[in-house]
Write an enzyme that holds these catalytic residues in place. Structure first.
Site, PDB file in Angstrom:
ATOM      1  N   HIS A 155      19.433  -9.011 -17.800  1.00 41.59           N
ATOM      2  CA  HIS A 155      19.050  -9.261 -16.536  1.00 41.59           C
ATOM      3  C   HIS A 155      19.385 -11.105 -15.930  1.00 41.59           C
ATOM      4  O   HIS A 155      19.342 -11.403 -16.773  1.00 41.59           O
ATOM      5  CB  HIS A 155      17.755  -8.409 -16.341  1.00 41.59           C
ATOM      6  N   LYS A 159      13.404 -12.428 -14.652  1.00 43.00           N
ATOM      7  CA  LYS A 159      13.059 -11.515 -15.425  1.00 43.00           C
ATOM      8  C   LYS A 159      12.268 -11.406 -16.695  1.00 43.00           C
ATOM      9  O   LYS A 159      12.145 -11.737 -17.686  1.00 43.00           O
ATOM     10  CB  LYS A 159      13.610  -9.536 -15.765  1.00 43.00           C
TER      11      LYS A 159
HETATM   12  P1  NAD Z   1       9.430 -10.972  -7.429  1.00 46.00           P
HETATM   13  O1  NAD Z   1       8.739 -11.382  -8.608  1.00 46.00           O
HETATM   14  O2  NAD Z   1      10.732 -11.881  -7.261  1.00 46.00           O
HETATM   15  O3  NAD Z   1       8.387 -10.371  -6.423  1.00 46.00           O
HETATM   16  C1  NAD Z   1       7.249 -10.027  -6.802  1.00 46.00           C
HETATM   17  C2  NAD Z   1       6.559 -10.093  -5.502  1.00 46.00           C
HETATM   18  O4  NAD Z   1       4.917  -9.029  -4.945  1.00 46.00           O
HETATM   19  C3  NAD Z   1       6.332 -11.519  -5.241  1.00 46.00           C
HETATM   20  O5  NAD Z   1       6.192 -11.483  -3.524  1.00 46.00           O
HETATM   21  C4  NAD Z   1       4.309 -11.768  -5.536  1.00 46.00           C
HETATM   22  O6  NAD Z   1       4.081 -12.700  -5.142  1.00 46.00           O
HETATM   23  C5  NAD Z   1       4.253 -10.193  -5.216  1.00 46.00           C
HETATM   24  N1  NAD Z   1       3.087  -9.670  -5.820  1.00 46.00           N
HETATM   25  C6  NAD Z   1       2.282 -10.002  -6.843  1.00 46.00           C
HETATM   26  N2  NAD Z   1       1.148  -9.746  -6.222  1.00 46.00           N
HETATM   27  C7  NAD Z   1       0.785  -9.477  -6.028  1.00 46.00           C
HETATM   28  C8  NAD Z   1      -0.268  -8.707  -5.042  1.00 46.00           C
HETATM   29  N3  NAD Z   1      -1.261  -8.341  -5.317  1.00 46.00           N
HETATM   30  N4  NAD Z   1       0.127  -8.165  -3.575  1.00 46.00           N
HETATM   31  C9  NAD Z   1       1.237  -8.330  -3.055  1.00 46.00           C
HETATM   32  N5  NAD Z   1       2.706  -9.010  -3.580  1.00 46.00           N
HETATM   33  C10 NAD Z   1       1.668  -8.731  -4.591  1.00 46.00           C
HETATM   34  O7  NAD Z   1      10.202  -9.731  -8.697  1.00 46.00           O
HETATM   35  P2  NAD Z   1      10.836  -9.066  -8.040  1.00 46.00           P
HETATM   36  O8  NAD Z   1      12.632  -8.816  -9.287  1.00 46.00           O
HETATM   37  O9  NAD Z   1      10.744  -8.002  -6.773  1.00 46.00           O
HETATM   38  O10 NAD Z   1      10.290  -7.247  -8.985  1.00 46.00           O
HETATM   39  C11 NAD Z   1       8.981  -6.843  -9.266  1.00 46.00           C
HETATM   40  C12 NAD Z   1       9.496  -6.026  -9.709  1.00 46.00           C
HETATM   41  O11 NAD Z   1      10.095  -4.965  -9.634  1.00 46.00           O
HETATM   42  C13 NAD Z   1       9.401  -5.766 -11.420  1.00 46.00           C
HETATM   43  O12 NAD Z   1       8.736  -5.663 -11.926  1.00 46.00           O
HETATM   44  C14 NAD Z   1      10.646  -5.784 -11.433  1.00 46.00           C
HETATM   45  O13 NAD Z   1      11.447  -5.522 -13.027  1.00 46.00           O
HETATM   46  C15 NAD Z   1      10.736  -4.565 -10.519  1.00 46.00           C
HETATM   47  N6  NAD Z   1      12.276  -3.663 -10.242  1.00 46.00           N
HETATM   48  C16 NAD Z   1      12.438  -2.275 -10.525  1.00 46.00           C
HETATM   49  C17 NAD Z   1      13.112  -1.709 -10.513  1.00 46.00           C
HETATM   50  C18 NAD Z   1      13.881  -0.591  -9.608  1.00 46.00           C
HETATM   51  O14 NAD Z   1      14.738   0.138  -9.762  1.00 46.00           O
HETATM   52  N7  NAD Z   1      12.179   0.199 -10.450  1.00 46.00           N
HETATM   53  C19 NAD Z   1      14.392  -2.943  -9.158  1.00 46.00           C
HETATM   54  C20 NAD Z   1      14.092  -4.046  -9.296  1.00 46.00           C
HETATM   55  C21 NAD Z   1      12.735  -4.664 -10.078  1.00 46.00           C
END
Ligand code: NAD
Length: 267
Positions: A155, A159
């Site tokens: 990744h 991450k």
């Molecule tokens: P990122 O850090 O780019 O985005 C996370 C966002 O959440 C940020 O903008 C942050 O400010 C916001 N956030 C944090 N706490 C918050 C709250 N209390 N209220 C509102 N917003 C809040 O991360 P990302 O790459 O977008 O990934 C996010 C999550 O999704 C990670 O855990 C990642 O592993 C997961 N993910 C899962 C899949 C899947 O298919 N299940 C795919 C991609 C990413």
């Protein structure tokens, strides 16, 4: 039309989800949420996602908008998702959770709400990965205890958890098919004089580099041949499209815990 809220709206997945909701003819974005201290609270969600004005202003508190959506899609961080699940359950709102990296205690907190609302969780919402889960189950049952099994994942450099939730799910699928307990047989790192490999173990290897969206390979290696099942994501849209499909599917469910295999009818 299913009314969708996206939380973590400014995140890598949040922005892609806003676009995916707009592209799906059966869903409409009515709410976008970010951390209350974010400088992006107050901006238009569509402008934030780079798809043009959508008329939905990013807010900093889910309680302000709890009546304005049918399903919340949450790809944020573990503590934020637990708090959101509790807020949604209290108001009978359904939820799609894509966040990964939950502790066992946080998983229990999430599951405590499924008698009062519908929750769809998956470590990976892409259709291709969910097809791979099915293929892995088949491969493990056919190849059985005659192969060494290794899970490789790569990744992007940002991450924060490892191995990926998807790699762990792949390990669980394989372990379940073989009647093994992943907690007992997983090997997460090797260094120095490790000794010969124990066939019943399932090994994990993690790479973090550049802008890799998500690569996973499970190797089944026997003496003389090996089978490799590989998935490569080239865009976050694969996860976002799946999550929006799940949200639309979940809109007709009253309560319970579901995953992407349920949504795709693979069970
Ligand atoms: P990122 O850090 O780019 O985005 C996370 C966002 O959440 C940020 O903008 C942050 O400010 C916001 N956030 C944090 N706490 C918050 C709250 N209390 N209220 C509102 N917003 C809040 O991360 P990302 O790459 O977008 O990934 C996010 C999550 O999704 C990670 O855990 C990642 O592993 C997961 N993910 C899962 C899949 C899947 O298919 N299940 C795919 C991609 C990413």
């Amino acid at each position: 039309m299913t009314r969708i809220a996206v939380t973590g709206a400014a995140g890598r997945m949040g922005k892609t989800l806003i676009e995916a909701v707009a592209l799906n003819p059966d869903t409409t974005l009515t709410v976008a949420i970010e951390r209350p201290e974010s400088s992006l609270v107050g901006v238009d969600a569509g402008e934030l996602a780079g798809i043009g004005h959508q008329g939905v202003t990013v807010v900093g508190d889910i309680k302000e908008v709890i009546d304005d959506f049918d399903v919340l899609i949450d790809f944020t961080a573990p503590a934020a998702s637990v708090a959101n699940v509790e807020a949604c359950a209290a108001s009978g709102k359904r939820m799609v959770v894509g966040t990964t990296g939950f502790s066992d205690e946080q998983k229990e907190q999430l599951l405590s709400v499924i008698d009062s609302t519908a929750l769809c969780m998956a470590s990976n919402f892409s259709t291709g990965v969910n097809l791979c889960f099915k293929l892995l189950d088949m491969a493990a049952r056919v190849l059985g205890d005659d192969v060494d099994i290794e899970v490789y994942e790569a990744h992007h450099r940002h991450k924060v958890d490892a191995p990926s939730g998807t790699a762990l799910s792949m390990g669980e699928v394989v372990a379940n098919a073989l009647g093994r307990n992943l907690q007992e047989v997983a090997v997460y790192s090797r260094e120095g004089q490790t000794g010969a490999r124990d066939r019943k173990t399932i090994g994990f290897a993690t790479v973090r580099a550049g802008d890799i969206v998500g690569d996973h390979t499970v190797t089944f290696a026997a003496d003389g041949e090996r089978v490799e099942i590989t998935h490569k994501a080239s865009s976050r849209m694969s996860f976002a499209r799946g999550a929006v499909r799940a949200a639309n599917w979940l809109a007709s469910k009253d309560k319970g815990l579901f995953d992407m295999q349920d949504v795709l009818g693979l069970k």
